[in-house]
Design an enzyme around this catalytic site. Structure first.
Site, short mmCIF file in Angstrom:
data_model
loop_
_atom_site.label_atom_id
_atom_site.label_comp_id
_atom_site.label_asym_id
_atom_site.label_seq_id
_atom_site.Cartn_x
_atom_site.Cartn_y
_atom_site.Cartn_z
N THR A 15 104.74 64.02 109.22
CA THR A 15 106.16 63.95 108.82
C THR A 15 106.74 65.33 108.59
OG1 THR A 15 105.65 63.73 106.45
CG2 THR A 15 105.85 61.68 107.74
N ASN A 16 105.91 66.27 108.14
CA ASN A 16 106.41 67.65 108.01
C ASN A 16 106.63 68.28 109.38
OD1 ASN A 16 106.58 68.84 105.13
ND2 ASN A 16 104.78 67.53 105.07
N HIS A 112 102.57 72.85 100.05
CA HIS A 112 101.72 72.16 99.06
C HIS A 112 102.62 71.26 98.22
CE1 HIS A 112 98.31 71.44 96.47
NE2 HIS A 112 99.11 71.62 95.45
C1 GRF Z 1 102.02 66.20 102.73
O1 GRF Z 1 101.98 65.48 101.54
C2 GRF Z 1 101.92 67.66 102.44
O2 GRF Z 1 102.48 68.03 101.22
C3 GRF Z 1 100.47 67.89 102.35
O3 GRF Z 1 99.87 67.00 103.26
C4 GRF Z 1 100.76 65.96 103.55
C5 GRF Z 1 101.09 66.03 105.02
O4 GRF Z 1 101.83 64.97 105.39
N1 GRF Z 1 100.17 69.25 102.66
P1 GRF Z 1 102.36 64.89 106.90
O5 GRF Z 1 101.12 64.87 107.80
O6 GRF Z 1 103.21 66.09 107.15
O7 GRF Z 1 103.13 63.61 106.94
#
Ligand code: GRF
Length: 205
Positions: A15-16, A112
């Site tokens: 999702t990021n 983070h």
């Molecule tokens: C997110 O909660 C981020 O804060 C952490 O790992 C997770 C990644 O989620 N570093 P996604 O794969 O980006 O959905």
């Protein structure tokens, strides 16, 4: 226009990564482009997101490559092949050695899901971070983008954004709010900020 070439390293849903891709399309990110997605998990949905957006991807696993050294050697070779200027860790759950982080000093950033220095370091990742925040009873949490060095979550902080903890929050509800209100905003902003700085320093390959 000259753009910083970004490699996003993922292990999960992505999702990021999606927020970064969308930000490149909307213009929030205008001085960088996602040139590569690397995962240590063949099953990571983030790879599907890369494919849907015609972004080259590669999967490297320690199991297949046999050692941390071979794993990192393969990653470095791919980064060099794609002339990557900036590495973004977005839920990447594999350890990177001190050699690796020194090689890319001030060229690796990480998102983070807490306000560092709270709830960070060894053992604090994913839902565990939010479980610890709820356990401690903090009223405010959030997310942090920081440079990556040899200390887990120890590098210089770039951006942070606070998020309210609501009564009755579960770790899952809190995680989603932190993603929506903080992670998906400050990670693209940080990429744009760092990319502009790198271009000013002449730091693109
Ligand atoms: C997110 O909660 C981020 O804060 C952490 O790992 C997770 C990644 O989620 N570093 P996604 O794969 O980006 O959905």
């Amino acid at each position: 226009m000259n753009k910083i070439k970004v490699a996003v390293m993922v292990s999960g849903g992505g999702t990021n990564l999606q927020a970064i891709i969308d930000s490149c399309k909307s213009g929030t990110i205008s001085h960088a482009e996602v040139a590569l997605v690397i995962s240590n998990k063949k099953s990571a949905y983030a790879l599907q997101r890369a494919s849907d957006n015609n972004i080259p991807s590669a999967v490297f696993t320690k199991k297949d490559l046999g050692s941390q050294e071979a794993f990192e050697k393969a990653i470095i070779s791919e980064l060099d092949k794609r002339h990557i200027d900036l590495i973004v860790l977005a839920g990447f759950l594999s350890i990177l050695s001190e050699d690796f982080t020194r090689r890319y000093s001030h060229r690796i950033i990480n998102i983070h899901p807490s306000l560092i220095p709270s709830f960070c370091g060894q053992g604090y990742y994913g839902l565990k971070v939010h479980e610890a925040a709820l356990e401690r009873g903090v009223k405010i949490t959030g997310a942090t983008v920081h440079y990556v060095n040899e200390i887990p979550d120890g590098g210089e902080i770039i951006l942070q954004k606070a998020v309210k903890v609501n009564k009755g929050d579960t770790p899952e509800k809190l995680q989603l709010r932190v993603m929506k209100q903080a992670e998906w905003k400050i990670l693209p902003e940080a990429i744009e900020l760092v990319s502009r700085e790198l271009l000013e320093q002449g730091g693109n390959k």
